[in-house]
Design a protein around this motif. Structure first.
Motif, PDB file in Angstrom:
ATOM      1  N   LYS A 114     -25.834   2.574  -1.167  1.00  0.00           N
ATOM      2  CA  LYS A 114     -25.951   1.274  -1.838  1.00  0.00           C
ATOM      3  C   LYS A 114     -24.769   0.319  -1.683  1.00  0.00           C
ATOM      4  N   ALA A 115     -23.813   0.618  -0.816  1.00  0.00           N
ATOM      5  CA  ALA A 115     -22.646  -0.266  -0.676  1.00  0.00           C
ATOM      6  C   ALA A 115     -22.872  -1.256   0.465  1.00  0.00           C
ATOM      7  N   VAL A 116     -22.874  -2.539   0.134  1.00  0.00           N
ATOM      8  CA  VAL A 116     -23.152  -3.587   1.120  1.00  0.00           C
ATOM      9  C   VAL A 116     -22.175  -3.515   2.291  1.00  0.00           C
ATOM     10  N   GLY A 117     -20.877  -3.464   1.987  1.00  0.00           N
ATOM     11  CA  GLY A 117     -19.852  -3.439   3.036  1.00  0.00           C
ATOM     12  C   GLY A 117     -19.988  -2.241   3.962  1.00  0.00           C
ATOM     13  N   GLU A 118     -20.217  -1.079   3.367  1.00  0.00           N
ATOM     14  CA  GLU A 118     -20.384   0.141   4.161  1.00  0.00           C
ATOM     15  C   GLU A 118     -21.605   0.043   5.068  1.00  0.00           C
ATOM     16  N   SER A 119     -22.653  -0.613   4.574  1.00  0.00           N
ATOM     17  CA  SER A 119     -23.881  -0.730   5.380  1.00  0.00           C
ATOM     18  C   SER A 119     -23.655  -1.592   6.615  1.00  0.00           C
ATOM     19  N   VAL A 120     -22.769  -2.575   6.493  1.00  0.00           N
ATOM     20  CA  VAL A 120     -22.427  -3.426   7.645  1.00  0.00           C
ATOM     21  C   VAL A 120     -21.677  -2.593   8.691  1.00  0.00           C
ATOM     22  N   GLU A 121     -20.792  -1.722   8.206  1.00  0.00           N
ATOM     23  CA  GLU A 121     -19.979  -0.897   9.108  1.00  0.00           C
ATOM     24  C   GLU A 121     -20.757   0.277   9.694  1.00  0.00           C
ATOM     25  N   ASN A 122     -21.741   0.784   8.962  1.00  0.00           N
ATOM     26  CA  ASN A 122     -22.475   1.974   9.396  1.00  0.00           C
ATOM     27  C   ASN A 122     -23.973   1.790   9.149  1.00  0.00           C
ATOM     28  N   PRO A 123     -24.604   0.875   9.902  1.00  0.00           N
ATOM     29  CA  PRO A 123     -26.013   0.556   9.632  1.00  0.00           C
ATOM     30  C   PRO A 123     -26.962   1.738   9.833  1.00  0.00           C
ATOM     31  N   LEU A 124     -26.701   2.583  10.826  1.00  0.00           N
ATOM     32  CA  LEU A 124     -27.634   3.679  11.104  1.00  0.00           C
ATOM     33  C   LEU A 124     -27.682   4.683   9.961  1.00  0.00           C
ATOM     34  N   LEU A 125     -26.537   4.904   9.305  1.00  0.00           N
ATOM     35  CA  LEU A 125     -26.527   5.776   8.123  1.00  0.00           C
ATOM     36  C   LEU A 125     -27.487   5.223   7.072  1.00  0.00           C
TER      37      LEU A 125
END
Length: 340
Positions: free
Chosen positions: A86-97
């Motif tokens: 659920k972390a927006v920033g992390e999703s930008v860095e690791n979209p496939l996860l």
């Protein structure tokens, strides 16, 4: 007593929802892989309700494990699906996860529900699907804008997957709940928000700064076209939010839904600026917060708050707790976890 599966049930919103379900007499089974939660939350739930829910440590990305779970628990009457990154920033860095964890897992659960005679499904969605809305407050009819992040995109795609499945699955009834900004904790301070590492959300960063864990809070931008220049959000108490999940589930179990896929906004209907949240915290805690104004953060919308009429009238739910209530409970929780 219906058996309800809560995926991600040891997380922030999940744990509070388990408490409300058990209060209403439901038998609860929790699935959680403990990647962003703690097994100790189970003790908190048990202490509050006097009943320990069934717990299975399971990674929903393992399709065979999901299949085995539903073979064992083939009497599940409803699923409330929180399990997701659920972390927006992390999703930008690791979209496939994010696409694997938020989309694959949803598909695997729905595939198993499709095998049942009747299935009721509550989806944890988000107001991020609206982006910067054209009109405020935001109604359920507001257009879904292109997502600002892979996280937001997984919520949009998730809703589309459920809607498409409902079109061809007469036995599946689903409600997507689009939350605004959940804050606060249970009044007992036995469960609450447990961010791992640096908090991604405003309120835990406020409480961690006040207790001395963080040196200073950054307020990202004071030049927005709002009354005090800071971003406006709709902060809803997590206990009110949890109760909405129970009401939505009861709607499906009682066959009161008008269509087999419904969408509701969950918020207070009131927008509060970042500085207003800080003032609320200072008022209820008696603490003076160390904060500074920092540059704007990419992807932040100016303002977002809910139009709540549909949830109030159709769902029969409304928020009762105030921003001050939420900030007081968040501070009580912060002090409790630092005392341990």
């Amino acid at each position: 007593m219906s058996k309800i599966l809560v995926t991600g049930g040891l997380g922030f919103i999940g744990s509070h929802t388990v408490v409300e379900l058990q209060k209403e007499g439901f038998e609860v089974v929790i699935i959680d892989n403990l990647s962003n939660s703690s097994i100790n939350v189970l003790d908190g739930i048990t202490a509050i309700t006097g009943k320990k829910p069934i717990f299975e440590k399971l990674d929903l990305r393992e399709k065979s494990a999901v299949q085995e779970f539903f073979k064992t628990h083939n009497d599940v009457k409803g699923v409330i699906h929180f399990a997701a990154s659920k972390a927006v920033g992390e999703s930008v860095e690791n979209p496939l996860l994010y696409y694997e964890n938020n989309i694959n897992t949803l598909v695997y659960v729905l595939q198993e529900l499709n095998k049942l005679k009747e299935a009721n499904f509550i989806f944890s969605s988000s107001c991020t699907v609206y982006g910067q809305a054209d009109e405020l407050p935001i109604t359920e009819n507001a257009p879904v804008k292109p997502a600002e992040s892979p996280y937001g995109n997984t919520k949009q795609i998730g809703e589309e997957i459920i809607k498409d499945t409902c079109k061809v699955s007469a036995q599946l009834n689903a409600i997507a709940l689009r939350y605004f900004n959940p804050v606060g904790s249970h009044e007992s301070a036995l469960i609450g928000e447990l961010p791992i590492g640096v908090p991604q959300n405003l309120v835990p960063f406020i409480t961690q700064t006040a207790i001395g864990l963080r040196e200073q809070l950054s307020v990202f931008g004071d030049d927005y076209p709002t009354e005090d220049g800071t971003c406006i959000r709709d902060y809803i108490h997590v206990v009110d939010l949890a109760k909405a999940h129970v009401v939505a589930l009861q709607r499906l179990l009682a066959h009161k839904n008008e269509t087999n896929f419904e969408v509701f906004n969950l918020g207070t209907g009131t927008g509060s600026s970042v500085l207003e949240v800080i003032k609320s915290f200072e008022r209820v805690s008696g603490e003076t917060l160390n904060y500074k104004i920092a540059p704007r953060r990419a992807g932040d919308v100016i303002a977002a708050y809910a139009h709540t009429e549909k949830a109030n009238k159709v769902l029969g739910w409304k928020s009762d707790l105030t921003l001050d209530d939420a900030m007081a409970s968040a501070w009580k929780w912060e002090k409790h976890i630092r005392e341990q």
